[in-house]
Design an enzyme around this catalytic site. Structure first.
Site: not given
Ligand code: 13P
Length: 253
Positions: A7-9, A95, A167, A173, A213, A234-235
């Site tokens: 998920n690139w956000k 989300h 999640e 994050g 994370s 995400g990250g």
């Molecule tokens: P992180 O991996 O950056 O913690 O984000 C998780 C997330 O929200 C994926 O949708």
């Protein structure tokens, strides 16, 4: 089969997205066959990628959100048909950043999920508790409420699919993972509840992803847990070499 979803956000312009996909395509398909890779770019990058011819066949695309309606005067919204026309087959629904920052209600999440299923998109329903809810001992009731609201009166047909991502909001994050015990507990509760909402065989077949994370250094211990079918990342999905490493790790499980 393990699923690794990035998920690139709200990151990456069209140029950055295309450079990323060029680089990951050059790294080649994940070595082991049993891994499914999905990327969730922003809508703008998604449209550009689909027309670019850059996306390798082993990489699927999804949208980070979707409208709760099929069409009409809903300024700023993007419908399932538009997402499908951009070559995507998945959409994130509910989300935590949309629930807690944008203020999406359980009811809106349900309308989005149903709209995906009607529009030939596989929704990835995200659920998870905040740190306050966990400390108050309400993790289970929060997750069950989110599942009940999203899935009430739903029957999946043979060609409709659903993924669920657990999640925990406090792990997103923050660099703080849920422990293996916490992940197993939550996933087993979700699995049981899916069976009671959707019937035994449908409930058992829904892939459960963990998000929060996930990094290359901790993914092996998470994705190898019996209740975990993959990760929503995400990250660590923002750099092609990191995402590719996550695919290799999942392939080794
Ligand atoms: P992180 O991996 O950056 O913690 O984000 C998780 C997330 O929200 C994926 O949708």
């Amino acid at each position: 089969m393990k699923i690794v979803a990035g998920n690139w956000k709200m990151y990456k312009t069209i140029d950055e997205a295309q450079t990323y996909v060029r680089q990951i395509a050059a790294l080649g398909a994940p070595q082991k066959a049993g891994v499914q890779a999905i990327l969730f770019p922003n809508y703008v990058a998604l449209g550009a990628l689909s027309g670019s011819g850059l996306v390798p066949p082993w990489l699927s695309l999804g949208a980070q959100d979707v409208a709760g309606e099929a069409e009409g005067a809903f300024t700023g919204e993007v419908s399932p048909a538009m997402i499908v026309s951009a070559g995507a087959r998945y959409a994130l629904v509910g989300h935590s950043e949309r629930r807690h920052i944008i203020g999406e209600s359980d009811d809106l999440v349900r309308r989005k999920l149903v709209n995906c299923l009607r529009g030939s998109i596989t929704p990835v329903l995200c659920v998870g508790e905040t740190i306050e809810e966990r400390r108050a001992g309400t993790m289970k009731s929060v997750i069950f409420r989110q599942l009940d609201a999203a899935l009430a009166d739903l029957t999946l047909t043979a060609d409709q699919h659903l993924l669920v991502a657990y999640e925990p909001v406090w792990a997103i994050g923050t660099g703080e993972n849920a422990t293996p015990e916490q992940i197993e507990e939550a996933h087993n509760l979700i699995r049981q509840h899916l069976a009671s909402c959707l019937g035994d065989s449908t409930g058992r077949a829904i892939p459960l992803l963990y998000g929060g994370s996930v990094k290359p250094f901790n993914f092996a211990s998470i994705v190898s847990l019996p209740s975990v079918d993959g990760g929503l990342i995400g990250g660590a999905s923002l750099k092609p070499d990191n995402f590719w490493e996550l695919l290799q790790i999942a392939g080794g499980c």
